[in-house]
Design an enzyme around this catalytic site. Structure first.
Site, short mmCIF file in Angstrom:
data_model
loop_
_atom_site.label_atom_id
_atom_site.label_comp_id
_atom_site.label_asym_id
_atom_site.label_seq_id
_atom_site.Cartn_x
_atom_site.Cartn_y
_atom_site.Cartn_z
N ASN A 1 0.82 -1.21 0.00
CA ASN A 1 0.00 0.00 0.00
C ASN A 1 0.86 1.26 0.00
OD1 ASN A 1 0.01 1.13 3.08
ND2 ASN A 1 0.11 -1.10 3.09
N TYR B 1 11.13 2.45 -0.03
CA TYR B 1 10.49 1.15 -0.09
C TYR B 1 9.31 1.19 -1.06
CZ TYR B 1 7.50 -2.72 1.46
OH TYR B 1 6.70 -3.83 1.50
#
Length: 269
Positions: free
Chosen positions: A114, A138
């Protein structure tokens, strides 16, 4: 029961989520090849274990030989300095898909996150057709993975389901986690649907359970026929009901990325 695959590869098997998923994977294949850079312990019945550095192309090629499909959960799984993310999540992803292409593997399920959309506000509702807005290195690396897998679908016909995994821990303890929580049983079902749905092309789906409150609209992945049976509602009694209005200035409450907004970017000294 006839299993859909003879042998599948599960990378990242020594990670926090990998260890929890490991006992559930036997239903997918006669043999589950578990891979990680870290120690995996002894192989159980129907298991093979492989130590692999994703940044090493030859090791990745050997890891992928003889498998029918891949569940790719390997790599750095949180915000970190760029160098390790680059090695595991970017170079490692390129090595994996080159092996997939050369070896003729037709289906990959990619553990995205997400955090590819973490800079959308908590008042936004996001779907897979909207531009990515990662909240750190990330998230950027997972955007790269989604784009790379799309390239291999468009160019070579390798099918991938990218799962933008929510908060997949035992229980939710705050408002963000209540919205983004993904139960383990639901994740196992989503992996199953991602593996056995006959035609997925390049699919991006959001990995969440049947929670109250919605930041993510999963209409572009309805063909997977994923039907969550778990919900964060079971944790509602643990969430504070009082509102501290001073907290509303907290950036982690403004953007969907949550505490990842406090974690990066990081540089090695």
């Amino acid at each position: 029961m006839t299993k859909p695959f003879r042998r599948i590869l599960f990378t990242g098997a020594a990670g926090n989520l990998g260890r929890r998923l490991r006992p559930h994977l036997q239903q997918f294949a006669d043999v589950v090849r578990l891979a990680d850079l870290a120690d995996l312990g002894p192989a159980g019945p129907g298991e093979e274990t492989v130590r692999c550095d994703l940044a090493d192309r030859d090791q990745v090629m050997a890891m992928c030989e003889g498998v029918d499909a891949i569940l790719h959960f390997g790599g750095v799984s949180t915000e970190e300095a760029f160098e390790p993310i680059m090695q595991a999540n970017i170079l490692g992803m390129a090595n994996l898909y080159e092996a997939v292409h050369k070896l003729g593997i037709r289906r990959v399920v990619f553990a995205s996150t997400n955090h590819t959309m973490g800079m959308y506000k908590t008042t936004d509702q996001v779907d897979a057709s909207m531009p990515t807005r990662p909240d750190g290195y990330y998230g950027v690396s997972k955007v790269f993975g989604e784009s790379l897998s799309r390239y291999y679908w468009d160019r070579f016909g390798i099918e991938t389901v990218c799962i933008r995994i929510g908060y997949c821990w035992e229980e939710a303890t705050n408002y963000r986690q209540m919205v983004t929580w993904l139960g383990l049983d639901d994740l196992v079902q989503l992996l199953w649907r991602s593996l056995v749905t006959p035609r997925v092309g390049h699919t991006i789906t959001f990995g969440i359970s049947d929670n109250d409150g919605r930041w993510w609209d999963d209409r572009h992945a309805r063909h997977l026929a994923y039907r969550p049976v778990q919900s964060s509602r079971q944790f509602a009694h643990k969430i504070p009901q009082a509102v501290n209005w001073e907290d509303m200035q907290d950036i982690t409450l403004t953007f969907q990325g949550g505490v990842f907004l406090h974690n990066g970017p990081k540089y090695k000294d």
